[in-house]
Design a protein around this motif. Structure first.
Motif, PDB file in Angstrom:
ATOM      1  N   PHE A  82      -8.770   1.436   4.861  1.00  0.00           N
ATOM      2  CA  PHE A  82      -8.013   2.429   4.110  1.00  0.00           C
ATOM      3  C   PHE A  82      -8.941   3.508   3.564  1.00  0.00           C
ATOM      4  N   ARG A  83      -8.393   4.697   3.418  1.00  0.00           N
ATOM      5  CA  ARG A  83      -9.193   5.866   3.078  1.00  0.00           C
ATOM      6  C   ARG A  83      -9.365   5.997   1.568  1.00  0.00           C
ATOM      7  N   VAL A  84     -10.606   6.225   1.125  1.00  0.00           N
ATOM      8  CA  VAL A  84     -10.896   6.286  -0.308  1.00  0.00           C
ATOM      9  C   VAL A  84     -11.621   7.564  -0.719  1.00  0.00           C
ATOM     10  N   PHE A  95     -10.848   9.758  -3.786  1.00  0.00           N
ATOM     11  CA  PHE A  95     -11.209   9.330  -5.138  1.00  0.00           C
ATOM     12  C   PHE A  95     -12.683   9.564  -5.453  1.00  0.00           C
ATOM     13  N   VAL A 139      -6.818   3.171  -9.681  1.00  0.00           N
ATOM     14  CA  VAL A 139      -6.695   4.532  -9.143  1.00  0.00           C
ATOM     15  C   VAL A 139      -5.850   5.396 -10.070  1.00  0.00           C
ATOM     16  N   VAL A 145      -2.670   7.080  -0.027  1.00  0.00           N
ATOM     17  CA  VAL A 145      -3.841   6.516   0.651  1.00  0.00           C
ATOM     18  C   VAL A 145      -3.501   6.212   2.108  1.00  0.00           C
ATOM     19  N   ASP A 146      -4.199   6.861   3.018  1.00  0.00           N
ATOM     20  CA  ASP A 146      -4.005   6.616   4.448  1.00  0.00           C
ATOM     21  C   ASP A 146      -4.720   5.339   4.858  1.00  0.00           C
ATOM     22  N   PHE A 147      -4.172   4.671   5.871  1.00  0.00           N
ATOM     23  CA  PHE A 147      -4.824   3.489   6.423  1.00  0.00           C
ATOM     24  C   PHE A 147      -4.449   3.343   7.881  1.00  0.00           C
ATOM     25  N   MET A 193       0.836  -1.202   0.000  1.00  0.00           N
ATOM     26  CA  MET A 193       0.000   0.000   0.000  1.00  0.00           C
ATOM     27  C   MET A 193       0.873   1.255   0.000  1.00  0.00           C
ATOM     28  N   SER A 248     -18.445   5.789  -0.490  1.00  0.00           N
ATOM     29  CA  SER A 248     -17.667   4.546  -0.435  1.00  0.00           C
ATOM     30  C   SER A 248     -18.387   3.397  -1.128  1.00  0.00           C
ATOM     31  N   LEU A 281       0.232   2.780  -3.503  1.00  0.00           N
ATOM     32  CA  LEU A 281      -0.819   3.775  -3.273  1.00  0.00           C
ATOM     33  C   LEU A 281      -0.355   4.727  -2.166  1.00  0.00           C
ATOM     34  N   TYR A 309     -13.937   5.581   4.149  1.00  0.00           N
ATOM     35  CA  TYR A 309     -13.000   4.459   4.102  1.00  0.00           C
ATOM     36  C   TYR A 309     -13.595   3.257   3.382  1.00  0.00           C
TER      37      TYR A 309
END
Length: 406
Positions: free
Chosen positions: A332-334, A337, A394, A319-321, A312, A345, A316, A371
């Motif tokens: 994980f943060r989406v 996007f 992504v 992307v925070d998780f 990750m 989400s 990516l 997330y």
């Protein structure tokens, strides 16, 4: 047809729905990487399966007492006592058809109309539904993002009212993998004790822990006995022993409440399936064989956790998780996007499975729409392929919008 008010607010399980969709698409010939499932991908250890088969051949197919086989309840009590160092009364153990039933039994026995039950968010998708079935009101407490979404007494106190009767706490947590330390559990327990709040502690992932090698996550049974007098421990065979389909969970609490829970279960499902109980007995009384099997699975989960978090960060990087301390999930943060076509989400995860063939669970199912959750209870090659597909998907979004990819 008119329906009962008992199910007026009931929603189907989002995690089961996603897993079912992934299975359907695969059956249609689609190449789907399913990272949605909340179950180990290992087979049940052979000695446990053998015990069930032997039990069947010996005619162990009849009813048992509603709270379970006495020898299984004793084995569970002995297991709890061994690692906690406290006296555990086997009559406080009630065996159910999975930890989900144990949770329902506990909540239905403790809460009712007019009560409020605090649920730390993000939360397992069934908690609010179970509380709603009791006619109590679920009250969500946002966890601290900077601390793995865990809640402390200040956050709990801000949500408490005179109607607050319970708190559902999950550690290691589904969906975040966050683990409460002993000190954090002690602070929450002492807050609950001061205010007469019963803690329902879901510890089904306790053995899947990435702290001390060969260790387990802190438990409410690790606390001093004066820290908390109102509590129910929820656990089972599903996750640690790779026995999800066998449907064996249990609750442990004070014997008077255990009797109430047993009475409730006697009028709903009665005993859990007898062959499954025989298998669980082999697991809980398995000693070194059980410890070796669990350690092997946890080692694999730890390796996968390290691989997934590394991939990750590499593929990516924007992307925070949440760094998982236990269980087998990555939250994980989406929301970075989201756009007009993917505004939340659910839409993002639907897009991901349709375009990239990767099944994940939208964070809205767990109380945080920013997330998504993936499971790393899958083969290394499957995880590698799934994360690479997500990264490619992504990148395609970023290229289309002209935005940077990291």
């Amino acid at each position: 047809m008119p329906y009962s008010e008992n199910i007026a607010r009931l929603q189907p399980s989002a995690t089961i729905a996603v897993s079912s969709l992934a299975k359907r698409l695969r059956a249609e010939g689609r190449d789907i990487v399913d990272l949605s499932a909340g179950e180990p991908d290992f087979d049940t250890p052979e000695f446990i399966v053998d015990a069930a088969i032997d039990g069947l051949r010996r005619g162990r197919t009849r009813y048992t007492p509603a709270p379970g086989l006495p020898e299984l309840r004793r084995a569970i009590a002995e297991s709890l006592a061994e690692w906690s160092g406290r006296d555990v009364d086997w009559e406080g153990v009630v065996v159910s058809a999975g930890a989900k039933q144990s949770l329902f039994n506990a909540c239905f026995s403790l809460f009712g109309p007019g009560d409020e039950v605090l649920i730390v968010a993000p939360y397992w998708t069934s908690y609010p539904q179970i509380v709603a079935l009791t006619r109590a009101e679920p009250v969500f407490v946002a966890g601290d993002v900077a601390n793995g979404f865990k809640a402390d007494p200040d956050r709990l106190e801000a949500a408490r009212t005179p109607r607050t009767r319970g708190l559902i706490l999950c550690s290691p947590c589904n969906p975040t993998g966050a683990v409460y330390s002993r000190d954090e559990l002690d602070a929450v327990a002492r807050w609950a004790e001061r205010h007469g709040v019963c803690v329902v502690a879901d510890e089904i992932y306790r053995s899947i822990y990435y702290g001390a090698e060969g260790g387990r996550a802190p438990s409410i049974l690790d606390l001093d006995e004066d820290a908390l007098s109102r509590w129910v421990l929820i656990d089972g065979a599903s996750k640690a022993f790779a026995m999800t389909g066998w449907r064996i969970g249990f609750s442990y609490t004070a014997t008077d409440l255990a009797r109430k829970i047993s009475a409730l279960q006697s009028h709903t499902t009665s005993n859990a399936a007898t062959p499954s109980q025989v298998a669980a007995l082999a697991a809980f009384a398995g000693g070194a064989r059980t410890a070796e099997a669990v350690a092997g699975m946890v080692d694999a989960f730890r390796r996968r956790r390290n691989a997934v978090t590394g991939w990750m960060r590499e593929r990516l990087p924007g992307v925070d998780f949440v760094e998982p301390g236990g269980a087998f999930y990555l939250f994980f943060r989406v929301d970075g996007f989201f756009d007009a076509e993917r505004p939340d989400s659910s839409a993002f995860c639907s897009w991901l499975i349709e375009t990239a063939g990767v099944a994940t669970v939208p964070g809205v199912a767990f109380g945080d729409d920013r997330y998504a959750r993936m499971s790393f209870a899958a083969a290394d090659e499957t995880l590698d392929r799934g994360i690479e597909r997500m990264a490619e998907a992504v990148r395609s979004l970023s290229a289309a919008s002209g935005a940077p990819t990291s």
